[in-house]
Design a protein around this motif. Structure first.
Motif, mmCIF file in Angstrom:
data_model
loop_
_atom_site.group_PDB
_atom_site.id
_atom_site.type_symbol
_atom_site.label_atom_id
_atom_site.label_comp_id
_atom_site.label_asym_id
_atom_site.label_seq_id
_atom_site.Cartn_x
_atom_site.Cartn_y
_atom_site.Cartn_z
ATOM 1 N N ASN A 74 0.850 -1.190 0.000
ATOM 2 C CA ASN A 74 0.000 0.000 0.000
ATOM 3 C C ASN A 74 0.885 1.240 0.000
ATOM 4 O OD1 ASN A 74 -2.027 1.861 0.234
ATOM 5 N ND2 ASN A 74 -2.918 0.993 2.087
ATOM 6 N N LEU A 75 0.757 2.063 -1.035
ATOM 7 C CA LEU A 75 1.550 3.279 -1.127
ATOM 8 C C LEU A 75 0.962 4.412 -0.276
ATOM 9 C CD1 LEU A 75 2.254 3.208 -4.970
ATOM 10 C CD2 LEU A 75 3.763 2.495 -3.111
ATOM 11 N N LEU A 76 -0.262 4.228 0.207
ATOM 12 C CA LEU A 76 -0.887 5.231 1.074
ATOM 13 C C LEU A 76 -0.566 4.898 2.520
ATOM 14 C CD1 LEU A 76 -4.429 5.398 -0.537
ATOM 15 C CD2 LEU A 76 -2.527 6.973 -0.906
ATOM 16 N N LYS A 77 0.267 5.694 3.127
ATOM 17 C CA LYS A 77 0.634 5.448 4.518
ATOM 18 C C LYS A 77 -0.418 6.074 5.428
ATOM 19 C CE LYS A 77 5.490 5.336 3.401
ATOM 20 N NZ LYS A 77 5.902 3.990 3.476
ATOM 21 N N GLY A 78 -0.599 5.488 6.596
ATOM 22 C CA GLY A 78 -1.531 6.037 7.569
ATOM 23 C C GLY A 78 -2.976 5.666 7.322
ATOM 24 N N THR A 79 -3.231 4.588 6.594
ATOM 25 C CA THR A 79 -4.618 4.225 6.316
ATOM 26 C C THR A 79 -5.245 3.397 7.427
ATOM 27 O OG1 THR A 79 -3.880 2.327 5.010
ATOM 28 C CG2 THR A 79 -4.378 4.338 3.810
ATOM 29 N N ALA A 80 -4.461 2.827 8.313
ATOM 30 C CA ALA A 80 -5.037 2.049 9.409
ATOM 31 C C ALA A 80 -5.708 2.966 10.424
ATOM 32 C CB ALA A 80 -3.969 1.202 10.089
ATOM 33 N N GLU A 81 -5.056 4.052 10.749
ATOM 34 C CA GLU A 81 -5.592 4.983 11.743
ATOM 35 C C GLU A 81 -5.979 6.318 11.113
ATOM 36 O OE1 GLU A 81 -6.126 4.132 14.881
ATOM 37 O OE2 GLU A 81 -5.354 2.135 14.494
ATOM 38 N N PHE A 82 -5.831 6.436 9.808
ATOM 39 C CA PHE A 82 -6.064 7.693 9.096
ATOM 40 C C PHE A 82 -5.193 8.813 9.670
ATOM 41 C CE2 PHE A 82 -9.885 5.307 7.989
ATOM 42 C CZ PHE A 82 -9.881 5.463 6.610
ATOM 43 N N LYS A 83 -3.952 8.459 10.016
ATOM 44 C CA LYS A 83 -2.987 9.457 10.480
ATOM 45 C C LYS A 83 -2.543 10.280 9.272
ATOM 46 C CE LYS A 83 -1.230 6.794 14.339
ATOM 47 N NZ LYS A 83 -0.129 6.038 14.906
ATOM 48 N N GLY A 84 -2.515 11.580 9.445
ATOM 49 C CA GLY A 84 -2.112 12.462 8.357
ATOM 50 C C GLY A 84 -3.259 12.825 7.428
ATOM 51 N N TRP A 85 -4.457 12.319 7.715
ATOM 52 C CA TRP A 85 -5.628 12.639 6.899
ATOM 53 C C TRP A 85 -6.258 13.930 7.428
ATOM 54 C CZ3 TRP A 85 -8.010 9.336 3.053
ATOM 55 C CH2 TRP A 85 -7.221 8.215 2.748
ATOM 56 N N GLY A 129 -13.903 -0.157 13.978
ATOM 57 C CA GLY A 129 -14.511 -1.462 14.126
ATOM 58 C C GLY A 129 -14.568 -2.305 12.884
ATOM 59 N N TYR A 130 -14.299 -1.759 11.708
ATOM 60 C CA TYR A 130 -14.366 -2.576 10.504
ATOM 61 C C TYR A 130 -13.001 -3.164 10.215
ATOM 62 C CZ TYR A 130 -14.677 -4.016 5.712
ATOM 63 O OH TYR A 130 -14.616 -4.750 4.573
ATOM 64 N N LEU A 131 -12.902 -4.476 10.207
ATOM 65 C CA LEU A 131 -11.644 -5.173 9.908
ATOM 66 C C LEU A 131 -10.481 -4.664 10.757
ATOM 67 C CD1 LEU A 131 -11.768 -5.424 6.000
ATOM 68 C CD2 LEU A 131 -12.311 -7.187 7.652
ATOM 69 N N ASN A 132 -10.750 -4.370 12.037
ATOM 70 C CA ASN A 132 -9.725 -3.827 12.924
ATOM 71 C C ASN A 132 -9.103 -2.560 12.352
ATOM 72 O OD1 ASN A 132 -10.039 -5.878 14.843
ATOM 73 N ND2 ASN A 132 -8.750 -7.227 13.622
ATOM 74 N N ASN A 133 -9.898 -1.807 11.671
ATOM 75 C CA ASN A 133 -9.425 -0.614 11.013
ATOM 76 C C ASN A 133 -10.436 0.487 11.260
ATOM 77 O OD1 ASN A 133 -8.061 1.150 9.353
ATOM 78 N ND2 ASN A 133 -8.718 0.196 7.471
ATOM 79 N N PHE A 142 -16.336 4.627 4.541
ATOM 80 C CA PHE A 142 -15.198 4.216 3.733
ATOM 81 C C PHE A 142 -14.151 3.599 4.642
ATOM 82 C CE2 PHE A 142 -16.833 8.073 1.635
ATOM 83 C CZ PHE A 142 -17.092 7.577 0.368
ATOM 84 N N SER A 143 -13.500 2.531 4.190
ATOM 85 C CA SER A 143 -12.451 1.920 4.988
ATOM 86 C C SER A 143 -11.369 1.328 4.085
ATOM 87 C CB SER A 143 -13.044 0.816 5.868
ATOM 88 O OG SER A 143 -12.063 0.296 6.734
ATOM 89 N N SER A 144 -10.200 1.165 4.656
ATOM 90 C CA SER A 144 -9.068 0.472 4.024
ATOM 91 C C SER A 144 -8.726 0.983 2.634
ATOM 92 C CB SER A 144 -9.350 -1.028 3.970
ATOM 93 O OG SER A 144 -9.671 -1.531 5.233
#
Length: 185
Positions: free
Chosen positions: A47-58, A70-74, A171-173
């Motif tokens: 995944n070239l998008l960093k910070g998608t697990a916690e949406f850090k930097g979004w 809660g969705y897929l531990n994400n 939206f997730s992941s």
């Protein structure tokens, strides 16, 4: 002599049927080869998008969008009834988009209420509606694009966005990867 004519007639008939069968087989093989050539074979994975697990930097597009968990531990982004609520990620140069290369964007979406507008994508590559997405069910959405001979369109902003208006969408992941096959997040 009559026996030879019958045998020759049967032989001619058999030869014709064999030729027809051979032609039919050749056409079938050609169709199979054509379909097999359409199967994507470029697999990325990272995944070239960093910070998608916690949406850090979004960054929030507006105050109506929220982060849930809660969705897929994400975490997931939830948009509410407003004009273009959502989040976007502005990278700081860590994306290395190569010229003339296939990339795939993918994400999971859960549509509670159909939005009037929905824009999900990476810079100029966008998925502009969710009309074919069923309600109340997580669905994976993907889109493949080629960066072309000028990767400037994909490297000047490095923006990935998840935005919807006048609806309720989760939206997730989100993922951006090299290749034409979307792999697991």
């Amino acid at each position: 002599a009559i026996e030879q004519k019958v045998n020759r007639s049967e032989l001619n008939d058999l030869t014709g049927r064999v030729a027809n069968t051979e032609s039919s087989i050749r056409q079938t093989v050609d169709r199979i080869n054509l379909e097999v050539s359409k199967i994507p074979t470029e697999i990325g994975g990272r995944n070239l998008l960093k910070g998608t697990a916690e949406f850090k930097g979004w960054i929030k597009h507006d105050d109506k969008a929220t982060l849930g968990y809660g969705y897929l531990n994400n975490k997931f982004i939830e948009t509410a009834s407003s004009a273009y609520s959502g989040y976007y990620l502005v990278s700081n140069g860590y994306l290395n988009i190569e010229q003339n290369t296939n990339y795939t964007i993918s994400f999971w979406v859960f549509v509670k209420r159909k939005p009037l507008n929905c824009v999900v994508g990476f810079n100029k590559v966008a998925i502009n509606n969710l009309d074919n997405i069923p309600l109340n069910r997580w669905t994976r959405v993907t889109k493949t694009f080629n960066s072309g001979s000028s990767s400037e369109d994909y490297t000047t902003n490095n923006v990935f966005y998840l935005i919807a208006s006048d609806g309720e969408v989760l939206f997730s992941s989100p993922k951006l990867e090299r290749g034409s096959i979307a792999t697991d997040w």
